[in-house]
Each structure stands twice: as structure tokens, then as C-alpha cells.
Design a protein around this motif. Sequence first.
Motif, PDB file in Angstrom:
ATOM      1  N   MET A   1      15.935  21.525  22.857  1.00  0.00           N
ATOM      2  CA  MET A   1      15.397  22.885  22.896  1.00  0.00           C
ATOM      3  C   MET A   1      13.883  22.870  23.124  1.00  0.00           C
ATOM      4  O   MET A   1      13.330  23.688  23.850  1.00  0.00           O
ATOM      5  N   LYS A   2      13.211  21.902  22.499  1.00  0.00           N
ATOM      6  CA  LYS A   2      11.777  21.787  22.679  1.00  0.00           C
ATOM      7  C   LYS A   2      11.428  21.406  24.110  1.00  0.00           C
ATOM      8  O   LYS A   2      10.444  21.913  24.674  1.00  0.00           O
ATOM      9  N   TYR A   3      12.225  20.522  24.708  1.00  0.00           N
ATOM     10  CA  TYR A   3      11.977  20.131  26.101  1.00  0.00           C
ATOM     11  C   TYR A   3      12.131  21.322  27.038  1.00  0.00           C
ATOM     12  O   TYR A   3      11.323  21.513  27.957  1.00  0.00           O
ATOM     13  N   ARG A   4      13.157  22.141  26.827  1.00  0.00           N
ATOM     14  CA  ARG A   4      13.360  23.313  27.666  1.00  0.00           C
ATOM     15  C   ARG A   4      12.203  24.290  27.531  1.00  0.00           C
ATOM     16  O   ARG A   4      11.780  24.912  28.508  1.00  0.00           O
ATOM     17  N   THR A   5      11.662  24.432  26.323  1.00  0.00           N
ATOM     18  CA  THR A   5      10.520  25.321  26.132  1.00  0.00           C
ATOM     19  C   THR A   5       9.291  24.818  26.879  1.00  0.00           C
ATOM     20  O   THR A   5       8.566  25.588  27.523  1.00  0.00           O
ATOM     21  N   VAL A   6       9.068  23.506  26.813  1.00  0.00           N
ATOM     22  CA  VAL A   6       7.926  22.922  27.526  1.00  0.00           C
ATOM     23  C   VAL A   6       8.088  23.104  29.032  1.00  0.00           C
ATOM     24  O   VAL A   6       7.130  23.466  29.743  1.00  0.00           O
ATOM     25  N   VAL A   7       9.299  22.885  29.541  1.00  0.00           N
ATOM     26  CA  VAL A   7       9.547  23.053  30.976  1.00  0.00           C
ATOM     27  C   VAL A   7       9.328  24.501  31.394  1.00  0.00           C
ATOM     28  O   VAL A   7       8.769  24.781  32.467  1.00  0.00           O
ATOM     29  N   MET A   8       9.746  25.429  30.561  1.00  0.00           N
ATOM     30  CA  MET A   8       9.569  26.845  30.887  1.00  0.00           C
ATOM     31  C   MET A   8       8.091  27.203  30.995  1.00  0.00           C
ATOM     32  O   MET A   8       7.667  27.882  31.937  1.00  0.00           O
ATOM     33  N   TYR A   9       7.275  26.714  30.041  1.00  0.00           N
ATOM     34  CA  TYR A   9       5.843  27.008  30.093  1.00  0.00           C
ATOM     35  C   TYR A   9       5.167  26.316  31.269  1.00  0.00           C
ATOM     36  O   TYR A   9       4.220  26.861  31.870  1.00  0.00           O
ATOM     37  N   VAL A  10       5.616  25.130  31.602  1.00  0.00           N
ATOM     38  CA  VAL A  10       5.053  24.438  32.761  1.00  0.00           C
ATOM     39  C   VAL A  10       5.388  25.190  34.049  1.00  0.00           C
ATOM     40  O   VAL A  10       4.548  25.316  34.954  1.00  0.00           O
ATOM     41  N   GLU A  11       6.615  25.705  34.140  1.00  0.00           N
ATOM     42  CA  GLU A  11       6.994  26.497  35.310  1.00  0.00           C
ATOM     43  C   GLU A  11       6.135  27.750  35.429  1.00  0.00           C
ATOM     44  O   GLU A  11       5.712  28.120  36.535  1.00  0.00           O
ATOM     45  N   ILE A  12       5.878  28.401  34.311  1.00  0.00           N
ATOM     46  CA  ILE A  12       5.028  29.595  34.344  1.00  0.00           C
ATOM     47  C   ILE A  12       3.623  29.239  34.810  1.00  0.00           C
ATOM     48  O   ILE A  12       3.015  29.947  35.644  1.00  0.00           O
ATOM     49  N   GLY A  13       3.069  28.136  34.295  1.00  0.00           N
ATOM     50  CA  GLY A  13       1.745  27.708  34.723  1.00  0.00           C
ATOM     51  C   GLY A  13       1.684  27.363  36.200  1.00  0.00           C
ATOM     52  O   GLY A  13       0.726  27.727  36.899  1.00  0.00           O
ATOM     53  N   CYS A  14       2.716  26.678  36.693  1.00  0.00           N
ATOM     54  CA  CYS A  14       2.757  26.338  38.125  1.00  0.00           C
ATOM     55  C   CYS A  14       2.895  27.592  38.983  1.00  0.00           C
ATOM     56  O   CYS A  14       2.275  27.693  40.055  1.00  0.00           O
ATOM     57  N   THR A 113      23.237  30.967  36.664  1.00  0.00           N
ATOM     58  CA  THR A 113      23.379  29.747  35.883  1.00  0.00           C
ATOM     59  C   THR A 113      22.153  28.854  36.050  1.00  0.00           C
ATOM     60  O   THR A 113      21.302  29.077  36.915  1.00  0.00           O
ATOM     61  N   GLU A 114      22.099  27.812  35.233  1.00  0.00           N
ATOM     62  CA  GLU A 114      20.942  26.911  35.281  1.00  0.00           C
ATOM     63  C   GLU A 114      20.886  26.136  36.599  1.00  0.00           C
ATOM     64  O   GLU A 114      19.800  25.896  37.132  1.00  0.00           O
ATOM     65  N   ILE A 115      22.044  25.760  37.111  1.00  0.00           N
ATOM     66  CA  ILE A 115      22.055  25.019  38.383  1.00  0.00           C
ATOM     67  C   ILE A 115      21.554  25.897  39.521  1.00  0.00           C
ATOM     68  O   ILE A 115      20.764  25.465  40.368  1.00  0.00           O
ATOM     69  N   VAL A 116      22.003  27.154  39.541  1.00  0.00           N
ATOM     70  CA  VAL A 116      21.548  28.076  40.590  1.00  0.00           C
ATOM     71  C   VAL A 116      20.052  28.323  40.466  1.00  0.00           C
ATOM     72  O   VAL A 116      19.319  28.349  41.470  1.00  0.00           O
ATOM     73  N   ASN A 117      19.568  28.511  39.240  1.00  0.00           N
ATOM     74  CA  ASN A 117      18.129  28.713  39.041  1.00  0.00           C
ATOM     75  C   ASN A 117      17.327  27.502  39.496  1.00  0.00           C
ATOM     76  O   ASN A 117      16.254  27.643  40.098  1.00  0.00           O
ATOM     77  N   SER A 118      17.832  26.306  39.213  1.00  0.00           N
ATOM     78  CA  SER A 118      17.125  25.099  39.643  1.00  0.00           C
ATOM     79  C   SER A 118      17.078  24.998  41.162  1.00  0.00           C
ATOM     80  O   SER A 118      16.045  24.612  41.733  1.00  0.00           O
ATOM     81  N   SER A 187      12.355  20.948  39.005  1.00  0.00           N
ATOM     82  CA  SER A 187      13.655  21.479  39.434  1.00  0.00           C
ATOM     83  C   SER A 187      14.537  20.405  40.046  1.00  0.00           C
ATOM     84  O   SER A 187      15.750  20.395  39.837  1.00  0.00           O
ATOM     85  N   GLY A 188      13.947  19.478  40.795  1.00  0.00           N
ATOM     86  CA  GLY A 188      14.745  18.392  41.365  1.00  0.00           C
ATOM     87  C   GLY A 188      15.278  17.439  40.317  1.00  0.00           C
ATOM     88  O   GLY A 188      16.359  16.865  40.477  1.00  0.00           O
ATOM     89  N   LYS A 189      14.540  17.271  39.231  1.00  0.00           N
ATOM     90  CA  LYS A 189      15.003  16.410  38.142  1.00  0.00           C
ATOM     91  C   LYS A 189      16.257  16.974  37.490  1.00  0.00           C
ATOM     92  O   LYS A 189      17.118  16.221  37.021  1.00  0.00           O
ATOM     93  N   GLU A 190      16.402  18.294  37.454  1.00  0.00           N
ATOM     94  CA  GLU A 190      17.597  18.911  36.898  1.00  0.00           C
ATOM     95  C   GLU A 190      18.750  18.933  37.889  1.00  0.00           C
ATOM     96  O   GLU A 190      19.911  19.011  37.498  1.00  0.00           O
ATOM     97  N   LEU A 191      18.442  18.885  39.182  1.00  0.00           N
ATOM     98  CA  LEU A 191      19.503  18.922  40.192  1.00  0.00           C
ATOM     99  C   LEU A 191      20.169  17.573  40.395  1.00  0.00           C
ATOM    100  O   LEU A 191      21.341  17.518  40.780  1.00  0.00           O
ATOM    101  N   VAL A 192      19.452  16.470  40.146  1.00  0.00           N
ATOM    102  CA  VAL A 192      20.014  15.146  40.415  1.00  0.00           C
ATOM    103  C   VAL A 192      21.252  14.854  39.573  1.00  0.00           C
ATOM    104  O   VAL A 192      22.280  14.421  40.109  1.00  0.00           O
ATOM    105  N   PRO A 193      21.265  15.088  38.245  1.00  0.00           N
ATOM    106  CA  PRO A 193      22.492  14.807  37.485  1.00  0.00           C
ATOM    107  C   PRO A 193      23.672  15.656  37.908  1.00  0.00           C
ATOM    108  O   PRO A 193      24.809  15.176  37.943  1.00  0.00           O
TER     109      PRO A 193
END
Length: 258
Positions: A1-14, A113-118, A187-193
Motif C-alpha cells: 500500500m505504501k509503494y502504491r502511494t509513493v507511485v501515485m505521488y510520483v505520477e502526480i509530480g511527473c 482497471t489498473e492494467i488499462v490505466n498503466s 507504467s512499463g514496470k507494471e505492464l511487464v508482469p
Amino acid sequence: MKYRTVVMYVEIGCFVSCLCGWILVSSTLPTEYWTFSEVGTLVLTTSNYYSNLWMDCISDTTGVSDCKYYPSMLALPAFLHACRALAVCAVITGFFGGVLTLIGMKCTKIGGTEIVNSRVTFSGAITYLASGGCGMITYSWWANRVITEFKDPNFRAQKFELGAAIFVGWGGSLLLICAGAVLAYLSGKELVPSCISSNQRPERPVSYATARTMRTYMMPPPSSRVTLVPPLYNKGMNGRTTRATNKTDQTLGRDSFV
């Protein structure tokens, strides 16, 4: 959950960084100070010449300025046409990159879904990279042309220097490229798995085939004690087995031998 929060804030910053870079790149198109030249040694007789992709301008010390658009489009050099096209492409691709990224970010929850968002976010990141690349090529090409003419001793026409718009464009393009690369990585890191799991075939359960029927039977689970026996399709053998069983089950009495 903490990782997802960090990714969300990084996406907002980018996304904010890419939006700022796109605004900087877009602001350079109407700006006149792509090239700048000052003529005159005295303060009272100084004239400033500056130009951009669309017009040439002149101003003097009294504050009066006058701009003139290029009279003929076909008479312009191919270099100027290419810079115009690349600058417009940078603005258009940056706009669509912002729309795709806004839809695909985790905080908006618009894509599904998360895959579509990625996937949508990855597409927006690639679009941002294309926008930053077009802008970087435009400003670097223009700067190289101005610097080459300024340092050429055989160039007899009026020499210009780099204007403020070139440096603003470099900064905006750098923001687009850096923030777009981070978005593409996340986003590519989430698409690879998901791609790897979709390409793998489901494992089939262990089975065996009997020599008589050549049929395939599934192996039972380890905890089961059921003994698998292949079916017998010979009616004669079934009849013999039944009759033998019936005979064995009969009870012989004393009068049976008479």
C-alpha cells in the motif's frame, strides 16, 4: 500500500512537470526573441533586431517597435519550415500526452482497471517524450544555425545571438523528456508482469492413458483413495464375469449332487 502511494505521488509530480514543460514550449511560439541583435555604439542611436519563426522585428531606444511577417511562405528556406513543423508537433503531442496521462493516472481512476490505466499512462508518457524530442530538436537546430553564422568569418550579413525563447524552450523540452521518461518507467514496470502472465500457457493436470482403451484419465488428488479402473467395453467379458460371480455366490445344498 505504501509503494502504491509513493507511485501515485510520483505520477502526480511527473504530470505537473510535463504540464509546465508543455506550457514553456508553447509560450515560445508567439515570442519574438528567438534571435537578437543590437546595432549601434551610442545609447541614443541603438537599434535592436529580433526575429522568430514567423516575423522580423525592430525597435529603437525610444520604445517604438515594428514587426513584419515573412512575405512569402514558399520563399523561406527549408530549415525554417522544418523548425515550424517540429515546434507545432511538440505543442500538439504535448497536449495529447497531457490528456492521456490525466486519464491513466492512479489518482483519477478514470481509465478503469489498473492494467488499462498503466497502458494509457504509458501511451501518454511516450507522447510526452515525443513532444520533448521535437522541441529539443527545434531549439538545438536553431541555436546551432545562429552560432554557426555568428562564428563564420565569411558570413557578411547581419549576425544574431541567441534569444530568451531558445533557453525557455530548452528548459521546457528537458522537463518533458525527464518527466516523461519517469512516467514511462513506472507504467512499463507494471505492464511487464501482466504481459508475461498473459503469454504463459496454463499448466495441464497430470494424466495417463491406458493401453487397452487409449483414453486419458486425470490423476486424482493426493488425498483421495479412489482407485481408477479403466472401463471394460467387451460385453462377453462382462457376461462371463457376471456369471462367474453368480456361480460363486450360490450355496450348494445336499440335493444338488443328486
